[in-house]
Enzyme design. Structure first.
Site, PDB file in Angstrom:
ATOM      1  N   ASP A 162       1.172  -1.118   0.030  1.00 19.50           N
ATOM      2  CA  ASP A 162      -0.047   0.060   0.025  1.00 19.50           C
ATOM      3  C   ASP A 162       0.740   1.180  -0.377  1.00 19.50           C
ATOM      4  OD1 ASP A 162      -2.958   0.493   1.794  1.00 19.50           O
ATOM      5  OD2 ASP A 162      -2.416   1.696   0.032  1.00 19.50           O
TER       6      ASP A 162
HETATM    7  C1  GLC Z   1      -5.002   4.499  -0.309  1.00 22.79           C
HETATM    8  C2  GLC Z   1      -5.140   3.710   0.045  1.00 22.79           C
HETATM    9  C3  GLC Z   1      -5.100   2.070  -1.310  1.00 22.79           C
HETATM   10  C4  GLC Z   1      -4.732   2.704  -2.490  1.00 22.79           C
HETATM   11  C5  GLC Z   1      -3.858   3.642  -1.995  1.00 22.79           C
HETATM   12  C6  GLC Z   1      -3.052   4.117  -3.966  1.00 22.79           C
HETATM   13  O1  GLC Z   1      -3.701   4.940   0.635  1.00 22.79           O
HETATM   14  O2  GLC Z   1      -5.397   2.315   1.349  1.00 22.79           O
HETATM   15  O3  GLC Z   1      -6.469   1.810  -1.455  1.00 22.79           O
HETATM   16  O4  GLC Z   1      -5.408   2.221  -3.301  1.00 22.79           O
HETATM   17  O5  GLC Z   1      -2.992   4.626  -1.384  1.00 22.79           O
HETATM   18  O6  GLC Z   1      -4.220   4.979  -3.682  1.00 22.79           O
END
Ligand code: GLC
Length: 747
Positions: free
Chosen positions: A285
């Site tokens: 993430d």
């Molecule tokens: C965010 C979220 C994730 C998302 C990623 C990209 O922090 O936790 O679900 O896909 O960043 O935006």
């Protein structure tokens, strides 16, 4: 003499002829053998976009360095780059200027639609309509792929029992059985049945695993999930996604057994890539690799890179850990290059699966972008699932459906809000593109008078910023109250602004935000014929409304077609059929509260205080999982249960005994009465949505096999134990008829 250009074409023609006969695995191995260590690491490196149209110049970080890395083939994917022109420009740099021309993946959070927004996922889950949910994801993929996006960071499949956590809006609710069925439908919708097509995109099941158990519902808080809960509640939707060939998995910000999920070998290698034989790749993430140091698990970015790669995290989103440290880690022997090869092979395989090597620009057709975005077919589908997502919670005095003779007032800031119904994950859409409630009524030609009543928030807001909620300004009350005195029925639209739920939006108080509760009570004093229309991204605690307000409609955040769907339900053009995918608590103090709880040693009410209860609140929820009413009534017949060769068969008849045709979601639950590991007092193990004309009767039949009747031990072993089971069928998790049956053995 063959010119240089002809020789190049000749060589690439020979290569493509050779590759035609090769399997994807052979193509991957062949390409991998040509790659330098830096190029391999580049595939594991993902940069965030925000690129200038004039060229890749990210507003964040060192734009020049990122540009150089693109040209060197040291970037495997980018996120937040959308629009055919932008995607094509960046893809051309990599394909034409890097040595091997390996195409990029373009990822984005296409959570519930692109330009056309479907209801938020929690709302869609209330439809229990798997075909409609799959179609919704299909349309999202069609629109997103037309803008160059070839990979979505969805579906979010985190099971959660805590509506304080703002991201419950993004998932499939509290139940692993429903959540697994929805995960499968969404993956199939995004990926379609041909990943090489230019209107299918790679999906990502996220966040692996247990993020929905963030302690006290506080965003990014620590997570404590015991193995028994992990295997039986948190993991099943991910397993369903893997079995549906999901191409990627995103790990989680949380912990698992004291280790950040991003660095958990047990989650990523033992379970996901080992037990489940997952063939796609794992992406971190946002900065979750770097955050392992903040968790106190690693000393610095280099150690974080080492632990994440070894644990099975294949791609780095925005930590810059892999691009900075993996080469050194391999050269010093801390990481074996085989680890890099395994990660890169997984990433390349998805690129081959998408057909990107055959045509890196297959998603870059400007005509498709123009023709497909927001078209009428997509609007129709969005309206269909929006209507099906609405849940009728109360209609005691039958204020709904309204009649043409009713003098109507519509009151509430949200009734005129064309953005909040789009929810908080609307990255590809545009503000002000939702049909408001007022517009929905206008379209049906229903006369009404409108007053705002109060404002929800102070000033404008945006995706990344905190909201300023109006907690004291009652401007508008007087006009609304005066209007309420003059009409037969009031449609009072209250709830959450679009950015009150979602990522980064946990709440400790789940009541109506701001001065809305006061407005509700003031209006009730002058006219109790209130139809409360809730617009929210999570279960709310609304005990006062549940007690006094005669009609309550849960409309969530229904996306682009919100106002049309609400108007069609309120006027009776569509008979509401939705059922809650998540429990509504009476008070925050009850959380976590969910239907599939275990029994306790002191479950029954006693003539003394020594039993499992609160001294200041009931144990039961305000509205239970699976609950939802209709304008008509359904009569459930006697349950017939029998043992079959491979399990249990259960059937019954359902009759529509009311004045409207309509749909009913018939639910089947089981209870394994005695087991080596205690089982929940009930578990959803089947559901069927049926349509019945007035007076019509239908048979509904369920077949239960070992896959329904067993459970996972804390060690992750799937087990079925003979013995007595309760088989329960009904319209929700509370109103159930039960038949007990004994299974002597599982052959
Ligand atoms: C965010 C979220 C994730 C998302 C990623 C990209 O922090 O936790 O679900 O896909 O960043 O935006």
């Amino acid at each position: 003499m063959v010119s240089k250009i002809n020789l190049t074409y000749l060589l690439s023609a020979i290569c493509s002829i050779v590759m035609i006969g090769q399997s994807v695995d052979q193509k991957v191995a062949d390409l991998l053998s040509k790659m330098t260590l830096e190029e391999k690491i580049g595939q594991m490196n993902q940069y965030n976009g925000f690129w200038e149209v004039t060229g890749p110049a990210p507003k964040e970080g060192n734009a020049k360095e990122k540009y150089e890395h693109l040209k060197k083939g040291w970037v495997g994917s980018v996120l937040n780059v959308r629009g055919v022109d932008n995607v094509k420009r960046i893809q051309e740099i990599v394909v034409n200027e890097s040595r091997l021309g390996i195409p990029l993946l373009f990822g984005s959070d296409i959570i519930h639609g692109y330009k056309t927004l479907a209801p938020i996922p929690l709302a869609e889950s209330a439809s229990w309509d798997l075909k409609a949910i799959e179609n919704s994801a299909r349309i999202a993929a069609i629109e997103a792929s037309s803008t160059g996006v070839n990979w979505t960071f969805a579906p979010m499949v985190d099971i959660s029992r805590d509506p304080r956590w703002g991201r419950v809006m993004e998932g499939g609710g509290e139940d692993p059985f429903l959540g697994s069925a929805i995960a499968k439908a969404r993956v199939n919708g995004f990926q379609g049945n041909d990943l090489t097509a230019n209107n299918t995109i790679a999906a990502t099941a996220k966040h692996f695993a247990g993020y929905g158990f963030s302690e006290s519902g506080r965003e990014y808080n620590t997570t404590n999930v015991d193995d028994y809960t992990l295997y039986n509640v948190a993991l099943p939707p991910f397993k369903a996604a893997v079995e549906s060939n999901v191409q990627s998995i995103m790990n989680s910000f949380g912990l698992y057994n004291g280790v950040p999920a991003t660095g958990s070998k047990k989650l990523q290698r033992n379970i996901l890539k080992g037990d489940w034989n997952f063939k796609g790749f794992v992406i971190s993430d946002w900065a979750s690799i770097m955050e392992m140091t903040l968790h106190g698990h690693t000393t610095d970015l280099k150690e974080a890179a080492e632990k994440a790669a070894i644990a099975g995290c294949d791609m780095d989103m925005e930590s810059y850990a892999y691009i900075k440290h993996l080469k050194e880690l391999v050269q010093e022997g801390s990481i074996n290059e085989n680890t890099i090869d395994e990660a890169v092979s997984r990433i390349l395989k998805v690129k081959f699966n998408l057909g990107l090597f055959d045509d890196p620009y297959k998603y870059c057709n400007a005509d498709r972008e123009k023709d497909l975005l927001f078209n009428s077919k997509h609007q129709d589908a969005a309206l269909d699932i929006a209507k099906k997502s609405i849940v009728l919670l109360k209609n005691d005095t039958k204020l709904l459906p309204i009649s043409k003779q009713d003098r109507i007032a519509i009151i509430g800031d949200l009734a005129d809000d064309k953005t909040s119904p789009l929810g908080s994950w609307r990255i590809g859409s545009d503000d002000e593109t939702a049909i408001s409630v007022l517009e929905g009524f206008d379209k049906l030609g229903i006369p009404y008078q409108y007053e705002k009543g109060c404002t929800l928030i102070n000033g404008k807001t945006e995706f990344t910023q905190e909201l300023s909620i109006n907690t004291n300004n009652k401007t508008g009350f007087t006009e609304a109250i005066e209007l309420a005195k003059k009409v037969d029925k009031i449609i009072l639209v209250l709830g959450e602004h679009g950015f009150i739920s979602g990522e980064g939006r946990s709440r400790t108080d789940l009541g109506l935000p701001g001065v809305q509760q006061q407005l509700l009570e003031e209006i009730y004093k002058v006219n109790s014929n209130i139809i409360l229309v809730l617009m929210n991204g999570r279960p709310l605690t609304i005990p006062w409304a549940a007690k006094y307000i005669p009609t309550i409609l849960e409309t969530w955040q229904l996306g682009t077609q919100s106002g049309n769907a609400i108007a069609e339900v309120i006027t009776g053009k569509y008979n509401p059929s939705g059922k809650l995918p998540m429990t509504f608590p009476r008070s925050v103090g009850q959380i976590p509260i969910y239907y599939n709880q275990f029994s306790t040693g002191r479950q029954e009410k006693q003539p003394h205080v020594f039993w499992s209860h609160y001294i200041d609140e009931e144990n039961t929820p305000l509205y239970p999982f699976g609950y939802g009413l209709s304008y008509t009534n359904f009569e459930y017949g006697k349950i017939n249960v029998s043992i079959t060769a491979d399990g249990i068969s259960a059937s019954l008849s359902i009759k529509n005994t009311g004045e409207f045709s309509g749909e009913e979601i018939v639910q089947l639950y089981i209870q394994d009465i005695k087991s080596s590991y205690v089982r929940p007092i009930k578990e959803l193990k089947g559901f069927e949505k049926i349509y019945l004309e007035k007076g019509e009767r239908k048979q509904v039949k369920f077949s239960l096999t070992k896959e329904h009747l067993g459970y996972y031990t804390p060690e992750g072993k799937y087990t079925c134990e003979a013995g007595e089971f309760n088989i329960m069928i009904g319209p929700n998790s509370r109103e159930l008829s039960t038949v007990k049956i004994n299974i002597a053995n599982f052959n």
